[in-house]
Motif scaffolding. Structure first.
Motif, PDB file in Angstrom:
ATOM      1  N   HIS A   1       0.807  -1.225   0.000  1.00  0.00           N
ATOM      2  CA  HIS A   1       0.000   0.000   0.000  1.00  0.00           C
ATOM      3  C   HIS A   1       0.836   1.269   0.000  1.00  0.00           C
ATOM      4  CE1 HIS A   1       0.901  -0.980   4.168  1.00  0.00           C
ATOM      5  NE2 HIS A   1       0.762   0.305   4.448  1.00  0.00           N
ATOM      6  N   ARG A   2       2.122   1.177   0.326  1.00  0.00           N
ATOM      7  CA  ARG A   2       2.928   2.398   0.366  1.00  0.00           C
ATOM      8  C   ARG A   2       4.047   2.424  -0.676  1.00  0.00           C
ATOM      9  NH1 ARG A   2       6.126   1.909   6.150  1.00  0.00           N
ATOM     10  NH2 ARG A   2       7.677   0.383   5.525  1.00  0.00           N
ATOM     11  N   VAL A   3       4.032   1.471  -1.612  1.00  0.00           N
ATOM     12  CA  VAL A   3       5.033   1.475  -2.685  1.00  0.00           C
ATOM     13  C   VAL A   3       4.874   2.736  -3.526  1.00  0.00           C
ATOM     14  CG1 VAL A   3       5.757   0.356  -4.832  1.00  0.00           C
ATOM     15  CG2 VAL A   3       5.252  -1.027  -2.815  1.00  0.00           C
ATOM     16  N   GLY A   4       5.961   3.437  -3.757  1.00  0.00           N
ATOM     17  CA  GLY A   4       5.933   4.640  -4.580  1.00  0.00           C
ATOM     18  C   GLY A   4       5.484   5.893  -3.854  1.00  0.00           C
ATOM     19  N   THR A   5       5.214   5.800  -2.538  1.00  0.00           N
ATOM     20  CA  THR A   5       4.766   6.978  -1.790  1.00  0.00           C
ATOM     21  C   THR A   5       5.921   7.685  -1.082  1.00  0.00           C
ATOM     22  OG1 THR A   5       4.318   5.732   0.235  1.00  0.00           O
ATOM     23  CG2 THR A   5       2.531   5.892  -1.381  1.00  0.00           C
ATOM     24  N   GLY A   6       7.085   7.039  -1.066  1.00  0.00           N
ATOM     25  CA  GLY A   6       8.220   7.633  -0.368  1.00  0.00           C
ATOM     26  C   GLY A   6       8.283   7.258   1.097  1.00  0.00           C
ATOM     27  N   ARG A   7       7.284   6.539   1.583  1.00  0.00           N
ATOM     28  CA  ARG A   7       7.277   6.131   2.993  1.00  0.00           C
ATOM     29  C   ARG A   7       8.182   4.922   3.182  1.00  0.00           C
ATOM     30  NH1 ARG A   7       1.178   4.973   3.931  1.00  0.00           N
ATOM     31  NH2 ARG A   7       1.967   4.163   5.909  1.00  0.00           N
ATOM     32  N   VAL A   8       9.097   5.020   4.131  1.00  0.00           N
ATOM     33  CA  VAL A   8      10.030   3.929   4.402  1.00  0.00           C
ATOM     34  C   VAL A   8      10.024   3.629   5.898  1.00  0.00           C
ATOM     35  CG1 VAL A   8      11.506   4.495   2.446  1.00  0.00           C
ATOM     36  CG2 VAL A   8      11.953   5.554   4.663  1.00  0.00           C
ATOM     37  N   GLY A   9      10.750   2.586   6.274  1.00  0.00           N
ATOM     38  CA  GLY A   9      10.851   2.248   7.683  1.00  0.00           C
ATOM     39  C   GLY A   9       9.680   1.407   8.143  1.00  0.00           C
ATOM     40  N   PRO A  10       9.672   1.076   9.426  1.00  0.00           N
ATOM     41  CA  PRO A  10       8.592   0.245   9.955  1.00  0.00           C
ATOM     42  C   PRO A  10       7.259   0.961   9.956  1.00  0.00           C
ATOM     43  CG  PRO A  10       9.960   1.091  11.726  1.00  0.00           C
ATOM     44  CD  PRO A  10      10.653   1.438  10.450  1.00  0.00           C
ATOM     45  N   GLU A  11       6.204   0.189   9.898  1.00  0.00           N
ATOM     46  CA  GLU A  11       4.868   0.756   9.944  1.00  0.00           C
ATOM     47  C   GLU A  11       4.578   1.328  11.331  1.00  0.00           C
ATOM     48  OE1 GLU A  11       1.885   0.132   7.137  1.00  0.00           O
ATOM     49  OE2 GLU A  11       3.784   1.145   6.838  1.00  0.00           O
ATOM     50  N   PRO A  12       3.836   2.433  11.401  1.00  0.00           N
ATOM     51  CA  PRO A  12       3.459   2.963  12.716  1.00  0.00           C
ATOM     52  C   PRO A  12       2.682   1.914  13.508  1.00  0.00           C
ATOM     53  CG  PRO A  12       2.958   4.540  10.985  1.00  0.00           C
ATOM     54  CD  PRO A  12       3.312   3.246  10.305  1.00  0.00           C
ATOM     55  N   MET A  13       2.909   1.891  14.818  1.00  0.00           N
ATOM     56  CA  MET A  13       2.243   0.912  15.667  1.00  0.00           C
ATOM     57  C   MET A  13       0.821   1.354  15.981  1.00  0.00           C
ATOM     58  SD  MET A  13       3.427  -0.529  19.409  1.00  0.00           S
ATOM     59  CE  MET A  13       3.100   1.019  20.267  1.00  0.00           C
ATOM     60  N   ARG A  14      -0.156   0.605  15.487  1.00  0.00           N
ATOM     61  CA  ARG A  14      -1.544   0.901  15.788  1.00  0.00           C
ATOM     62  C   ARG A  14      -1.821   0.537  17.247  1.00  0.00           C
ATOM     63  NH1 ARG A  14      -4.906   2.164  11.903  1.00  0.00           N
ATOM     64  NH2 ARG A  14      -6.710   1.404  13.058  1.00  0.00           N
TER      65      ARG A  14
ATOM     66  N   ASP B   1      -9.597   2.114  18.100  1.00  0.00           N
ATOM     67  CA  ASP B   1      -8.319   1.981  17.404  1.00  0.00           C
ATOM     68  C   ASP B   1      -7.759   3.344  17.016  1.00  0.00           C
ATOM     69  OD1 ASP B   1      -8.245  -0.832  17.448  1.00  0.00           O
ATOM     70  OD2 ASP B   1      -9.631  -0.929  15.751  1.00  0.00           O
ATOM     71  N   PHE B   2      -6.433   3.484  17.164  1.00  0.00           N
ATOM     72  CA  PHE B   2      -5.728   4.701  16.793  1.00  0.00           C
ATOM     73  C   PHE B   2      -4.573   4.337  15.861  1.00  0.00           C
ATOM     74  CE2 PHE B   2      -7.604   5.293  20.960  1.00  0.00           C
ATOM     75  CZ  PHE B   2      -8.253   6.513  20.835  1.00  0.00           C
ATOM     76  N   ASP B   3      -4.258   5.247  14.948  1.00  0.00           N
ATOM     77  CA  ASP B   3      -3.197   4.973  13.972  1.00  0.00           C
ATOM     78  C   ASP B   3      -1.842   4.809  14.633  1.00  0.00           C
ATOM     79  OD1 ASP B   3      -4.939   4.977  11.854  1.00  0.00           O
ATOM     80  OD2 ASP B   3      -4.631   7.097  11.385  1.00  0.00           O
ATOM     81  N   ASP B   4      -1.608   5.520  15.720  1.00  0.00           N
ATOM     82  CA  ASP B   4      -0.334   5.400  16.422  1.00  0.00           C
ATOM     83  C   ASP B   4      -0.476   5.913  17.848  1.00  0.00           C
ATOM     84  OD1 ASP B   4      -0.252   8.224  16.263  1.00  0.00           O
ATOM     85  OD2 ASP B   4       0.832   8.144  14.362  1.00  0.00           O
ATOM     86  N   VAL B   5       0.610   5.834  18.593  1.00  0.00           N
ATOM     87  CA  VAL B   5       0.595   6.242  19.998  1.00  0.00           C
ATOM     88  C   VAL B   5       0.288   7.726  20.147  1.00  0.00           C
ATOM     89  CG1 VAL B   5       2.077   6.585  22.020  1.00  0.00           C
ATOM     90  CG2 VAL B   5       2.088   4.387  20.824  1.00  0.00           C
ATOM     91  N   ASN B   6       0.838   8.539  19.258  1.00  0.00           N
ATOM     92  CA  ASN B   6       0.611   9.987  19.357  1.00  0.00           C
ATOM     93  C   ASN B   6      -0.875  10.335  19.188  1.00  0.00           C
ATOM     94  OD1 ASN B   6       3.325  10.542  19.775  1.00  0.00           O
ATOM     95  ND2 ASN B   6       3.755  10.722  17.598  1.00  0.00           N
ATOM     96  N   ALA B   7      -1.536   9.631  18.280  1.00  0.00           N
ATOM     97  CA  ALA B   7      -2.965   9.879  18.069  1.00  0.00           C
ATOM     98  C   ALA B   7      -3.763   9.498  19.312  1.00  0.00           C
ATOM     99  CB  ALA B   7      -3.459   9.097  16.851  1.00  0.00           C
ATOM    100  N   ALA B   8      -3.374   8.381  19.934  1.00  0.00           N
ATOM    101  CA  ALA B   8      -4.060   7.953  21.154  1.00  0.00           C
ATOM    102  C   ALA B   8      -3.829   8.958  22.275  1.00  0.00           C
ATOM    103  CB  ALA B   8      -3.563   6.570  21.573  1.00  0.00           C
ATOM    104  N   ALA B   9      -2.591   9.422  22.395  1.00  0.00           N
ATOM    105  CA  ALA B   9      -2.259  10.390  23.445  1.00  0.00           C
ATOM    106  C   ALA B   9      -3.052  11.680  23.266  1.00  0.00           C
ATOM    107  CB  ALA B   9      -0.758  10.677  23.428  1.00  0.00           C
ATOM    108  N   ALA B  10      -3.165  12.146  22.027  1.00  0.00           N
ATOM    109  CA  ALA B  10      -3.905  13.379  21.756  1.00  0.00           C
ATOM    110  C   ALA B  10      -5.385  13.212  22.096  1.00  0.00           C
ATOM    111  CB  ALA B  10      -3.737  13.775  20.287  1.00  0.00           C
ATOM    112  N   HIS B  11      -5.917  12.034  21.797  1.00  0.00           N
ATOM    113  CA  HIS B  11      -7.339  11.789  22.058  1.00  0.00           C
ATOM    114  C   HIS B  11      -7.654  11.824  23.553  1.00  0.00           C
ATOM    115  CE1 HIS B  11     -11.361  10.064  21.451  1.00  0.00           C
ATOM    116  NE2 HIS B  11     -11.096   9.275  22.482  1.00  0.00           N
TER     117      HIS B  11
END
Length: 210
Positions: free
Chosen positions: A88-101, A108-118
């Motif tokens: 799903h991220r081929v050609g988007t420039g996104r590299v590295g590990p996937e964010p931890m849901r 469900d939150f996309d990552d820890v920062n989203a959960a913290a903000a909520h």
């Protein structure tokens, strides 16, 4: 045995000028092509997933090479993404590990920062809860003993207790502020004040204003 020349390589009726060209067309590495030449296994080269249709963000390509060409990446990049489940991220420039849901209290939150903000806490508070095996505690209202708990004020913020302040400001140890105050630690006070300033700067929900 004389030196082998890896040119004009014929694979299933198609002649490629060299190993690199064959690799790009078949979605394999040039090394794999040269190995297939040496072992006389060219007929089976690139017949696995590289030549199967591949769907990326709703678009289906006939093979890895076509996908790589359309998205501006090497076919091997598509191959690696296919293997790692990150097409799903081929050609988007996104590299590295996937964010931890993160799932907290059934949400469900996309990552820890989203959960913290909520929940209006620091990301460290969420990480700490996850490490302790109890992420849902971030969503639970803290239970305090009114006979022992006293409001704690710092940097213009007021919390119902030192423990509540420790949790909200992201300290892993919920007793951090109480211990720092008891010791009269100057460094501890500076850390707490810095955390409070960050808390305000990030627009977090506060318990009250002094």
């Amino acid at each position: 045995m004389g030196k082998r020349v890896y040119q004009n390589i014929e694979i299933r009726g198609v002649v490629y000028p060299d190993a690199n060209a064959a690799a790009a067309a078949l979605g394999v590495t040039a090394g794999q092509v040269r190995m297939a030449v040496r072992k006389d296994r060219l007929d089976g080269l690139g017949t696995r997933p590289a030549l199967r249709p591949v769907t990326i963000r709703g678009v289906t390509y006939p093979n890895f090479s076509a996908a790589g060409k359309a998205l501006g990446v090497n076919p091997n990049t598509v191959r690696a993404a296919y293997r790692n489940g990150t097409l799903h991220r081929v050609g988007t420039g996104r590299v590295g590990p996937e964010p931890m849901r993160v799932r907290i209290a059934g949400k469900d939150f996309d990552d820890v920062n989203a959960a913290a903000a909520h929940f209006g806490v620091q990301s460290g508070t969420v990480y700490s809860a996850i490490c302790d095996g109890d992420p849902d505690r971030v969503a639970r209202p803290a239970v305090y003993n009114p006979w022992k708990s006293k409001p704690f004020t710092i940097g213009g913020l007021t919390f119902p207790s030192m423990r509540a302040a420790s949790r909200a400001l992201g300290f892993k140890d919920e007793e951090y502020i109480a211990k720092a105050v008891k010791r009269g630690s100057r460094r501890g006070r500076e850390r707490i004040l810095a955390a409070a300033m960050t808390y305000v700067a990030q627009g977090k929900h506060v318990w009250g204003v002094a």
